[in-house]
Design a protein around this motif. Structure first.
Motif, short mmCIF file in Angstrom:
data_model
loop_
_atom_site.label_atom_id
_atom_site.label_comp_id
_atom_site.label_asym_id
_atom_site.label_seq_id
_atom_site.Cartn_x
_atom_site.Cartn_y
_atom_site.Cartn_z
N LYS A 85 0.84 -1.19 0.00
CA LYS A 85 0.00 0.00 0.00
C LYS A 85 0.88 1.24 0.00
O LYS A 85 2.00 1.21 0.53
CB LYS A 85 -0.89 0.02 1.23
N GLN A 86 0.37 2.28 -0.56
CA GLN A 86 1.15 3.51 -0.67
C GLN A 86 1.73 3.96 0.66
O GLN A 86 2.89 4.36 0.73
CB GLN A 86 0.26 4.61 -1.27
N ASP A 87 0.96 3.89 1.73
CA ASP A 87 1.45 4.32 3.04
C ASP A 87 1.84 3.15 3.94
O ASP A 87 2.22 3.36 5.09
CB ASP A 87 0.39 5.18 3.74
N GLY A 88 1.72 1.93 3.42
CA GLY A 88 2.04 0.75 4.23
C GLY A 88 0.99 0.54 5.31
O GLY A 88 0.01 1.27 5.42
N ALA A 89 1.21 -0.50 6.11
CA ALA A 89 0.30 -0.79 7.23
C ALA A 89 1.00 -1.75 8.19
O ALA A 89 1.92 -2.49 7.80
CB ALA A 89 -1.00 -1.42 6.72
N GLY A 90 0.58 -1.76 9.43
CA GLY A 90 1.11 -2.70 10.43
C GLY A 90 2.63 -2.66 10.51
O GLY A 90 3.23 -1.60 10.59
N ASN A 91 3.26 -3.85 10.48
CA ASN A 91 4.72 -3.90 10.61
C ASN A 91 5.45 -3.72 9.27
O ASN A 91 6.67 -3.79 9.22
CB ASN A 91 5.16 -5.22 11.28
N LYS A 92 4.70 -3.51 8.19
CA LYS A 92 5.23 -3.19 6.85
C LYS A 92 6.17 -4.25 6.29
O LYS A 92 7.10 -3.94 5.56
CB LYS A 92 5.91 -1.82 6.84
N ASP A 93 5.92 -5.52 6.61
CA ASP A 93 6.78 -6.58 6.08
C ASP A 93 6.28 -7.13 4.74
O ASP A 93 6.92 -8.00 4.14
CB ASP A 93 6.98 -7.71 7.08
N GLY A 94 5.12 -6.66 4.26
CA GLY A 94 4.60 -7.08 2.97
C GLY A 94 3.93 -8.43 2.96
O GLY A 94 3.62 -8.96 1.90
N SER A 95 3.65 -9.00 4.11
CA SER A 95 3.07 -10.35 4.18
C SER A 95 1.56 -10.38 3.94
O SER A 95 1.01 -11.44 3.65
CB SER A 95 3.39 -10.98 5.54
N SER A 96 0.89 -9.24 4.06
CA SER A 96 -0.57 -9.17 3.90
C SER A 96 -0.96 -7.70 3.76
O SER A 96 -0.13 -6.81 3.96
CB SER A 96 -1.27 -9.77 5.13
N TRP A 97 -2.22 -7.43 3.45
CA TRP A 97 -2.68 -6.05 3.41
C TRP A 97 -2.56 -5.40 4.78
O TRP A 97 -2.26 -4.23 4.90
CB TRP A 97 -4.13 -5.97 2.92
N GLU A 98 -2.79 -6.19 5.84
CA GLU A 98 -2.70 -5.66 7.20
C GLU A 98 -1.27 -5.29 7.57
O GLU A 98 -1.05 -4.48 8.47
CB GLU A 98 -3.25 -6.67 8.21
N ASN A 99 -0.28 -5.88 6.90
CA ASN A 99 1.14 -5.59 7.13
C ASN A 99 1.82 -5.18 5.82
O ASN A 99 2.96 -5.58 5.54
CB ASN A 99 1.85 -6.80 7.74
N ALA A 100 1.11 -4.41 5.03
CA ALA A 100 1.60 -4.03 3.70
C ALA A 100 2.82 -3.12 3.79
O ALA A 100 2.88 -2.22 4.62
CB ALA A 100 0.49 -3.31 2.93
N THR A 101 3.79 -3.38 2.91
CA THR A 101 4.94 -2.50 2.83
C THR A 101 4.59 -1.29 1.97
O THR A 101 3.73 -1.37 1.09
CB THR A 101 6.18 -3.22 2.24
N ASP A 102 5.24 -0.18 2.24
CA ASP A 102 5.09 1.01 1.40
C ASP A 102 6.26 1.10 0.41
O ASP A 102 6.40 2.08 -0.30
CB ASP A 102 5.00 2.28 2.25
N ASN A 103 7.08 0.06 0.36
CA ASN A 103 8.28 0.03 -0.47
C ASN A 103 8.10 -1.03 -1.56
O ASN A 103 8.32 -2.22 -1.32
CB ASN A 103 9.49 -0.28 0.41
N LEU A 104 7.70 -0.58 -2.74
CA LEU A 104 7.46 -1.53 -3.83
C LEU A 104 8.71 -2.30 -4.20
O LEU A 104 8.64 -3.50 -4.50
CB LEU A 104 6.91 -0.79 -5.05
N GLN A 105 9.87 -1.67 -4.17
CA GLN A 105 11.11 -2.38 -4.50
C GLN A 105 11.38 -3.50 -3.51
O GLN A 105 11.81 -4.58 -3.89
CB GLN A 105 12.29 -1.41 -4.55
N LEU A 106 11.11 -3.28 -2.24
CA LEU A 106 11.26 -4.33 -1.23
C LEU A 106 10.33 -5.50 -1.55
O LEU A 106 10.73 -6.66 -1.49
CB LEU A 106 10.96 -3.79 0.17
#
Length: 172
Positions: free
Chosen positions: A1-22
Motif C-alpha cells: 500500500k502507498q502508506d504501508g500498514a502494520g509492521n510493513k513486512d509485505g506479508s498481507s494487506w494488514e502488514n503491507a509495505t510502502d516500499n514496492l522495490q522491497l
C-alpha cells in the motif's frame, strides 16, 4: 500500500509495505517466484540520484488495481483498474522501471499498472524491460531525451523492450 500498514513486512494487506522495490525483492526470492499485489496509490522509488525508480526481478509478477483489502484467494480478473489506479511515478526525474538481461527463462508480468512521468536519456523513458508480459497497463507523460552519455539511446518516450508481449495497454 502507498502508506504501508502494520509492521510493513509485505506479508498481507494488514502488514503491507510502502516500499514496492522491497516487495519485488521478497517475491524474487520466494520459491516459486512470487507475486506483488499493489493497492491503488502513487509509488515513487529510488530517489533523485538513481537512474531508475524500480528494478524488476526475473519471474516476478506485479499486479496493480487493488483496493487493498482483497483476500488471498481473490480472483485477479475482478480488479477495477479505473477505480483503483496503481501508479509508478518517475517524477520527471528518472526511468521508472528497468530489467536488464538475464539468463532466466522466467517471464515477468506487469499487469494493471500506470507508468507516469518517466524520464530517461537512454533506453525508454518509462521502462527498459526484457522477457515480460505487459497487460492492462498505461504509459502516460513519459519522455526520452537525447543528452549526456547516451546521445544515441534507444527506445521512445514510453518503452524499450526485448522479448516482451504487450496487450490491452494505452500509450499517451
Amino acid at each position: 500500500k502507498q502508506d504501508g500498514a502494520g509492521n510493513k513486512d509485505g506479508s498481507s494487506w494488514e502488514n503491507a509495505t510502502d516500499n514496492l522495490q522491497l516487495a519485488v525483492g521478497i517475491a524474487a526470492t520466494a520459491n516459486p517466484v512470487g507475486q506483488v499485489w499493489a493497492a491503488a496509490g502513487t509509488y515513487v522509488g529510488g530517489g533523485a540520484g538513481n537512474v531508475n525508480a524500480f528494478t524488476m526481478e526475473a519471474g516476478v509478477k506485479v499486479y496493480g488495481g487493488f483496493a487493498g483489502n482483497e483476500p488471498a484467494s481473490y480472483d485477479l480478473s475482478l480488479r477495477d483498474f479505473d477505480l483503483n489506479i496503481t501508479r509508478l511515478d518517475g517524477q520527471n526525474l528518472q526511468q521508472i522501471m528497468r530489467r536488464d538481461y538475464t539468463t532466466s527463462n522466467n517471464r515477468d508480468i506487469l499487469n494493471g499498472i500506470t507508468f507516469q512521468n518517466g524520464r530517461s536519456n537512454r533506453e525508454g523513458g518509462a521502462a527498459y524491460l526484457k522477457n515480460c508480459d505487459i497487460d492492462y497497463c498505461q504509459f502516460l507523460n513519459n519522455t526520452m531525451v537525447w543528452e549526456g552519455d547516451y546521445p544515441s539511446g534507444h527506445g521512445g518516450g514510453a518503452l524499450y523492450t526485448s522479448n516482451c508481449n504487450i496487450y490491452h495497454s494505452t500509450f499517451m
